[in-house]
Design an enzyme around this catalytic site. Structure first.
Site, PDB file in Angstrom:
ATOM      1  N   CYS A  66      37.632  36.459  44.382  1.00 25.56           N
ATOM      2  CA  CYS A  66      36.308  37.086  44.314  1.00 25.56           C
ATOM      3  C   CYS A  66      36.228  38.418  45.049  1.00 25.56           C
ATOM      4  CB  CYS A  66      35.259  36.119  44.852  1.00 25.56           C
ATOM      5  SG  CYS A  66      35.379  34.491  44.088  1.00 25.56           S
TER       6      CYS A  66
ATOM      7  N   HIS B 169      28.045  39.589  50.212  1.00 22.08           N
ATOM      8  CA  HIS B 169      28.757  38.664  49.321  1.00 22.08           C
ATOM      9  C   HIS B 169      27.886  37.435  49.069  1.00 22.08           C
ATOM     10  CE1 HIS B 169      32.153  36.991  47.239  1.00 22.08           C
ATOM     11  NE2 HIS B 169      32.235  35.955  48.060  1.00 22.08           N
TER      12      HIS B 169
ATOM     13  N   GLU C 171      29.792  35.366  56.972  1.00 20.80           N
ATOM     14  CA  GLU C 171      29.502  36.774  56.731  1.00 20.80           C
ATOM     15  C   GLU C 171      28.445  37.295  57.704  1.00 20.80           C
ATOM     16  OE1 GLU C 171      28.397  39.761  52.993  1.00 20.80           O
ATOM     17  OE2 GLU C 171      28.063  37.588  52.793  1.00 20.80           O
TER      18      GLU C 171
ATOM     19  N   LYS D  45      23.698  37.819  43.960  1.00 21.21           N
ATOM     20  CA  LYS D  45      24.054  36.525  43.387  1.00 21.21           C
ATOM     21  C   LYS D  45      22.871  35.561  43.307  1.00 21.21           C
ATOM     22  CE  LYS D  45      28.898  36.692  44.873  1.00 21.21           C
ATOM     23  NZ  LYS D  45      28.857  37.916  45.701  1.00 21.21           N
TER      24      LYS D  45
ATOM     25  N   HIS E  94      27.468  33.819  40.703  1.00 18.33           N
ATOM     26  CA  HIS E  94      28.737  34.312  41.252  1.00 18.33           C
ATOM     27  C   HIS E  94      29.742  34.485  40.117  1.00 18.33           C
ATOM     28  CE1 HIS E  94      32.062  35.154  43.675  1.00 18.33           C
ATOM     29  NE2 HIS E  94      32.114  34.093  44.457  1.00 18.33           N
TER      30      HIS E  94
ATOM     31  N   PHE F 297      38.781  33.433  47.774  1.00 14.75           N
ATOM     32  CA  PHE F 297      39.680  32.343  48.142  1.00 14.75           C
ATOM     33  C   PHE F 297      41.037  32.939  48.546  1.00 14.75           C
ATOM     34  CE2 PHE F 297      37.820  28.557  45.485  1.00 14.75           C
ATOM     35  CZ  PHE F 297      36.690  28.584  46.260  1.00 14.75           C
TER      36      PHE F 297
END
Length: 471
Positions: A222, A362, A373, A393, A398, A457
């Protein structure tokens, strides 16, 4: 930082290599010898250099076009207007049978239109991932006033395409597996081995446009889109390219890919109310909402853009990448990697921390990820006064590798319009969040310097910085 952490960070940085080698996310470790010409300070083991924005027109990177494929359609202005309105693009999945899945909704694109952008013969063979890449890329080229004779005037040996994807042609692969299980290899499409590869989207786009410069795909989950922006900018700054198309594309709605995320308990299960399922920073968030799409920029050297009298939308100031080297899905509990990446991106951009006053986060709506975050942002921005953060998002879900591209478009539109879209579904804000999240309603805000965060990830972190263009 412990000796082990220092060695791990150095190892990950050295693996990056070209074309990302000049990214200052790697500037950790020991400071060099100081000289009167360069002033250095050491803050939390991060080497910082006095901010100085790039002045060389050959190395300044500007944005001249944007293209999007989204749950809100394929037009950038419509995309942003619907974000400003606080609409949700989340709904039921009908592309395959999800009746037995614990999650039955997502940001699925319906009524996608590619006519006029992809040759019909190729269109029927391609995975949606490639189709989204090509349409977004050509939309961006149109936005950059590079159509017809104008496109023929650029040096195509110095123009390239870097559009990444996390999963690639996964739907075609899924269909190929079914064909093999049912009828053996003779029923597998002869195009399968080519069309499932992540590099095929940018390759097809380059072939259509005749671009012969650096063309490839990056795959860092991502965080992918921001990696592509950093790489494209470095090609321009190194003098290898004049113009680059960069961003991300993803099409992951098939039973295998979707089922994989369901199996690892990543997704929200709010089936009774899918439009409020994506709840970044809300105390009741229960996982992210899968989506798809593409977000692509045309990036040029300022010299090249001015020479062809291009419409300059914004300026790319800089960016950074690094790796947590910690866990396959979780961020480091101390948020060290993300913190370092934010500081390094600001350093690379040539601005001070105090100049940043807008952050497109994010913010995926996962219990742990959202707070990791926030912890990093608190580490960097000691005073949150005047800083706005929001979560795209919350409305579009996402879109994995494409999320950074779509969120950078939202960031640039905020710079252009002076309006920030809301973070919807803010019912019960987590008390750990000490920032103005633009909750539920759009806000006016004059953006000075904006950063857009993306994490993936594997511990991949990427931050990019933009501002309005000032000659």
């Amino acid at each position: 930082m412990t000796k082990m952490e220092t060695q791990a960070h150095s190892h990950n940085t050295n693996l990056l290599g070209s074309p990302l080698r000049k990214n200052t996310s790697s500037m950790i470790l020991k400071p060099p010898q100081t000289t009167p010409a360069r002033r250095h300070t050491l803050h939390s083991n991060v080497l910082t250099i006095s901010p100085k924005r790039e002045k060389d027109a050959k190395k300044r990177v500007v944005i001249t076009g944007m293209g999007v494929v989204s749950v809100f359609g394929n037009d950038v202005d419509t995309f942003y207007l619907r974000l400003l309105a606080g609409e949700s693009g989340i709904g039921s999945i009908d592309r395959f049978d999800v009746s037995e899945f614990p999650t039955r909704f997502g940001g699925q694109i319906s009524d996608f239109e590619s006519s006029g952008y992809i040759h019909p013969k190729h269109d029927q063979r391609m995975d949606d991932c490639q189709r989204y890449c090509i349409v977004a890329g050509k939309k961006a080229i149109e936005d950059a006033a590079l159509v017809g004779h104008e496109l023929s005037k650029i040096d195509k040996e110095r123009a390239g395409v870097i559009v990444g994807t996390g999963i690639g042609g996964a739907t075609l692969l899924s269909h190929g597996i079914v064909s093999y299980m049912e009828s053996g290899y003779k029923n597998i499409s002869p195009f399968l081995s080519q069309y499932i590869q992540p590099c095929m989207g940018p390759a097809f786009l380059a072939m259509d446009l005749g671009f012969m410069g650096p063309t490839y795909s990056i795959s860092t989950a991502c965080a992918t889109s921001n990696y592509c922006f950093c790489a494209a900018a470095n090609h321009i700054r190194e003098g290898v390219a004049d113009l680059m198309i960069a961003g991300g594309a993803e099409a992951s709605f098939n039973p295998v890919t979707f089922g994989g995320f369901v199996a690892c308990n990543s997704l929200s299960q709010r089936n009774n109310d899918p439009q409020t399922a994506s709840r970044p920073w809300d105390q009741d968030r229960d996982g992210f909402v899968m989506s798809e799409g593409a977000g692509v920029l045309v990036m040029e050297s300022l010299e090249h853009a001015m020479k062809r009298e291009a419409p300059i939308i914004a300026e790319y100031l800089g960016g950074a990448i690094n790796c947590d080297a910690y866990h396959i899905t979780d961020a480091r509990p101390d948020a060290f990697g993300i913190t370092n990446c934010i500081r390094s991106s600001v350093l690379n951009a040539g601005v001070s921390i105090e100049e940043v006053n807008y952050i497109n986060a994010h913010a995926t709506s996962t219990p742990a990820g959202d707070l990791a975050e926030i912890k990093a942002l608190k580490n960097v921005f000691k005073n949150s006064t005047g800083i706005k953060i929001n979560a795209t998002k919350s409305m579009i879900g996402h879109s994995l590798a494409a999320c950074g591209g779509m969120e950078v478009i939202a960031t640039i539109k905020a710079i252009q319009t002076g309006w920030l879209h809301p973070t919807i579904n803010q019912f019960n804000l987590d008390p750990e969040v000490a920032f103005d999240t633009v909750a539920n309603h759009k806000q006016q805000h004059e953006v000075n310097v904006a950063i857009s965060n993306s994490f993936g990830f594997g511990g991949h972190n990427s931050i990019v910085a933009f501002s309005a263009f000032k000659p």
